[in-house]
Design an enzyme around this catalytic site. Structure first.
Site, PDB file in Angstrom:
ATOM      1  N   VAL A   1       4.741  -1.373   3.021  1.00 41.88           N
ATOM      2  CA  VAL A   1       4.580   0.024   2.499  1.00 41.88           C
ATOM      3  C   VAL A   1       5.509   0.631   1.638  1.00 41.88           C
ATOM      4  O   VAL A   1       6.179  -0.370   1.567  1.00 41.88           O
ATOM      5  CB  VAL A   1       4.622   1.665   4.073  1.00 41.88           C
ATOM      6  CG1 VAL A   1       3.779   1.207   5.201  1.00 41.88           C
ATOM      7  CG2 VAL A   1       5.332   1.076   4.778  1.00 41.88           C
ATOM      8  N   LYS A   2       4.126   0.722   0.461  1.00 36.36           N
ATOM      9  CA  LYS A   2       5.361   1.491  -0.956  1.00 36.36           C
ATOM     10  C   LYS A   2       6.054   2.924  -0.699  1.00 36.36           C
ATOM     11  O   LYS A   2       4.707   3.664   0.013  1.00 36.36           O
ATOM     12  CB  LYS A   2       3.941   1.066  -1.925  1.00 36.36           C
ATOM     13  CG  LYS A   2       5.028   0.091  -2.440  1.00 36.36           C
ATOM     14  CD  LYS A   2       4.184   0.069  -3.999  1.00 36.36           C
ATOM     15  CE  LYS A   2       4.397  -0.702  -5.047  1.00 36.36           C
ATOM     16  NZ  LYS A   2       3.868  -0.771  -6.372  1.00 36.36           N
ATOM     17  N   ILE A   3       6.817   3.496  -0.426  1.00 38.07           N
ATOM     18  CA  ILE A   3       7.829   4.296  -0.662  1.00 38.07           C
ATOM     19  C   ILE A   3       8.137   4.545  -1.980  1.00 38.07           C
ATOM     20  O   ILE A   3       9.214   3.869  -2.373  1.00 38.07           O
ATOM     21  CB  ILE A   3       8.339   4.630   0.654  1.00 38.07           C
ATOM     22  CG1 ILE A   3       7.743   4.545   1.924  1.00 38.07           C
ATOM     23  CG2 ILE A   3       8.914   6.069   0.787  1.00 38.07           C
ATOM     24  CD1 ILE A   3       8.596   4.408   3.073  1.00 38.07           C
TER      25      ILE A   3
ATOM     26  N   CYS B   1       2.530   5.095  -0.086  1.00 41.16           N
ATOM     27  CA  CYS B   1       1.909   6.421   1.226  1.00 41.16           C
ATOM     28  C   CYS B   1       2.827   7.185   0.125  1.00 41.16           C
ATOM     29  O   CYS B   1       3.709   7.385  -1.288  1.00 41.16           O
ATOM     30  CB  CYS B   1       3.636   6.569   2.152  1.00 41.16           C
ATOM     31  SG  CYS B   1       3.717   4.910   3.128  1.00 41.16           S
TER      32      CYS B   1
ATOM     33  N   ALA C   1       0.506  -0.920   0.344  1.00 41.49           N
ATOM     34  CA  ALA C   1      -0.203   0.113   0.310  1.00 41.49           C
ATOM     35  C   ALA C   1       1.112   1.270   0.141  1.00 41.49           C
ATOM     36  O   ALA C   1       1.704   1.746   0.768  1.00 41.49           O
ATOM     37  CB  ALA C   1      -1.070  -0.291   1.903  1.00 41.49           C
TER      38      ALA C   1
END
Ligand code: G3P
Length: 214
Positions: free
Chosen positions: A82-84, A58, A56
């Site tokens: 978390v995808k950054i 950011c 998901a």
């Protein structure tokens, strides 16, 4: 090789999970924008359907804000990654989140230098976008080969998610190189299964079965 579905669509995810080949899911803001449901509800439902990690993304741009956003995303389900987007702020956030045990998928990777720094900062995954490199006439598979070799040379545990996959050959070439994961759109996943000679073969066997004495 692990196969992730690059989709935020519950029907597609449920369908591919039913084939027994689904190892995870990646989403991004563009994919989520196609679904008629709130972001958080959708991610929660995807996490419940998916046996492995669900990325998901950011959307904050400063490290402190990325960290706050990522912590909230990580609370949605235990299988959230978390995808950054890669960059200086993203690296700083990754260092903090890695220290807290939150899995980071560093995205929008277009060079092996970006991948190396992401791995050193503690990203669990890096996502090089191969289709977008092909679009600008770059050798995307050479990039995958470089990243996989660098990670192997130094025993880095970060896994390579080959992303922006456009056709089945991308998946096969990534597998030959030894990339850990390909994240595959639903349409390409279907193309991986189908072959016209398989369909013709089934038709012929069924026709001949009709002639067998029973
Ligand atoms: O996972 C990232 C991927 O969805 C990007 O694909 O086709 O928009 O380049 P594409």
């Amino acid at each position: 090789m692990k196969l992730f579905l690059d989709s935020a669509n519950l029907e597609e995810i449920r369908e591919v999970a039913g084939w027994g080949v689904l190892d995870g899911v990646t989403t991004n803001p563009s994919l989520c924008s196609k679904e008629n449901v709130t972001f958080e509800d959708n991610i929660r439902a995807i996490c419940a359907l998916t046996p492995g990690p669900v990325s998901a993304e950011c959307v904050s741009l400063r490290a402190e804000e990325i960290v706050v956003e990522a912590r909230a995303l990580a609370k949605i389900a235990p299988n959230i990654a978390v995808k950054i987007p890669v960059g200086l702020e993203g690296l700083k956030a990754t260092k903090t989140l890695h220290g807290e045990g939150i899995a980071v998928n560093m995205t929008l990777v277009f060079s092996s230098g970006q991948a190396l720094l992401a791995a050193k900062a503690g990203a669990r995954f890096v996502s090089p976008f191969i289709g977008r490199l092909d679009d600008v006439s770059e050798d995307s598979m050479a990039l995958i080969e470089e990243i996989v070799t660098i990670f192997e040379n130094y025993g880095l545990e970060t896994e390579v998610i080959v992303a922006s996959v456009r056709h089945p050959r991308h998946v096969i070439e990534a597998a030959l190189i030894g990339a850990h994961i390909a994240t595959v759109p639903y349409a390409v996943m279907q193309k991986l299964v189908k072959h016209p000679l398989t369909d013709i073969g089934i038709e012929r066997f069924l026709a001949d079965w009709g002639k067998v004495k029973k």
